[in-house]
Scaffold this motif. Sequence first.
Motif, PDB file in Angstrom:
ATOM      1  N   TRP A  23       0.772  -0.947   0.026  1.00 42.48           N
ATOM      2  CA  TRP A  23      -0.152   0.069  -0.534  1.00 42.48           C
ATOM      3  C   TRP A  23       0.694   1.590   0.135  1.00 42.48           C
ATOM      4  N   ARG A  86      -2.326  -6.184  -2.803  1.00 44.14           N
ATOM      5  CA  ARG A  86      -2.528  -6.475  -1.190  1.00 44.14           C
ATOM      6  C   ARG A  86      -1.014  -5.754  -0.381  1.00 44.14           C
ATOM      7  N   SER A  87      -1.583  -5.833   0.372  1.00 49.41           N
ATOM      8  CA  SER A  87      -0.985  -4.960   1.906  1.00 49.41           C
ATOM      9  C   SER A  87       0.082  -6.169   2.413  1.00 49.41           C
ATOM     10  N   ASP A 116      -3.299 -18.167   1.860  1.00 49.86           N
ATOM     11  CA  ASP A 116      -4.560 -17.491   2.372  1.00 49.86           C
ATOM     12  C   ASP A 116      -3.384 -17.426   4.310  1.00 49.86           C
ATOM     13  N   VAL A 118      -0.508 -15.063   5.677  1.00 50.32           N
ATOM     14  CA  VAL A 118      -0.305 -13.674   5.668  1.00 50.32           C
ATOM     15  C   VAL A 118       0.584 -12.795   6.825  1.00 50.32           C
ATOM     16  N   GLY A 122       0.189  -7.767   7.555  1.00 51.98           N
ATOM     17  CA  GLY A 122      -0.767  -7.814   6.324  1.00 51.98           C
ATOM     18  C   GLY A 122      -2.195  -8.071   5.762  1.00 51.98           C
ATOM     19  N   GLU A 123      -2.153  -8.932   4.537  1.00 52.00           N
ATOM     20  CA  GLU A 123      -3.498  -9.584   4.008  1.00 52.00           C
ATOM     21  C   GLU A 123      -2.528 -10.837   3.337  1.00 52.00           C
ATOM     22  N   SER A 124      -3.500 -11.522   3.065  1.00 57.08           N
ATOM     23  CA  SER A 124      -2.729 -13.080   1.997  1.00 57.08           C
ATOM     24  C   SER A 124      -3.239 -12.184   1.085  1.00 57.08           C
ATOM     25  N   ASP A 127      -7.082 -12.466   1.607  1.00 53.63           N
ATOM     26  CA  ASP A 127      -7.998 -11.092   1.302  1.00 53.63           C
ATOM     27  C   ASP A 127      -7.625 -10.661   0.428  1.00 53.63           C
ATOM     28  N   THR A 128      -6.683 -10.662  -0.435  1.00 48.39           N
ATOM     29  CA  THR A 128      -7.180  -9.852  -1.238  1.00 48.39           C
ATOM     30  C   THR A 128      -8.635  -9.348  -2.073  1.00 48.39           C
ATOM     31  N   ARG A 131     -11.823  -8.950  -0.666  1.00 47.67           N
ATOM     32  CA  ARG A 131     -11.790  -7.191  -0.564  1.00 47.67           C
ATOM     33  C   ARG A 131     -12.154  -6.858  -2.279  1.00 47.67           C
ATOM     34  N   SER A 158      -4.482  -7.372  -6.948  1.00 45.95           N
ATOM     35  CA  SER A 158      -5.932  -7.155  -6.812  1.00 45.95           C
ATOM     36  C   SER A 158      -6.205  -7.715  -8.266  1.00 45.95           C
TER      37      SER A 158
END
Length: 200
Positions: A23, A86-87, A116, A118, A122-124, A127-128, A131, A158
């Motif tokens: 990010w 993705r973070s 999955d 993480v 952050g994000e896996s 998770d992305t 979203r 993304s």
Amino acid sequence: MAKLFLVRHGQSLWNLENRFTGWHDIDITETGIEEAKKAGLALKGEKIDMAFTSVLMRAEHTLNVILETMEKKDIPIIRDKALNERSYGTLEGLNKAETAKQYGDEQVLSWRRSYDIVPPGGESLKDTYNRVIPYFEKEIVPLLKEGKNILVVAHGNSLRSLVMHLEHLSPEEILQREIATGIPIVYLFDEQFHVHRQDH
């Protein structure tokens, strides 16, 4: 018939420096600008009704160069953080090779390439996906169903989420899929809203 065009932003400064970007708001390099121009030339004959991008400057800048190259500056643009990369949490800004020395190759590989797992804070990819896809279904699918052609300029993960959804790929299959910078991926939707990938 409607078309969906996906383009990953051009090379960013931190791509060049092999850092985790996530990010962090990093702009594209001169090479990235050239990649964006090539994407614009590849799409030049296409009709685009609306464009979507993340709120990160590397995607916005890429989109602006694409539309300028296509000579389509008047297209409505929607920016949303749902399309952000993705973070990577506390890994952001760190050099990938140095991080591998610190945590071990296997650990860093699992953070980068598992579905999955993480990274710290952050994000896996999962998770992305969770979203991006609800946003796509709510905001973009209705436009495609109206027959509008949509351009999405976003990020490796993304866009990977969108490709996974559109092509019905498993977590294992999507992890093998690389999304190249600045090369359009095109999907065609027929009258029954069946999706077909089209090489550009």
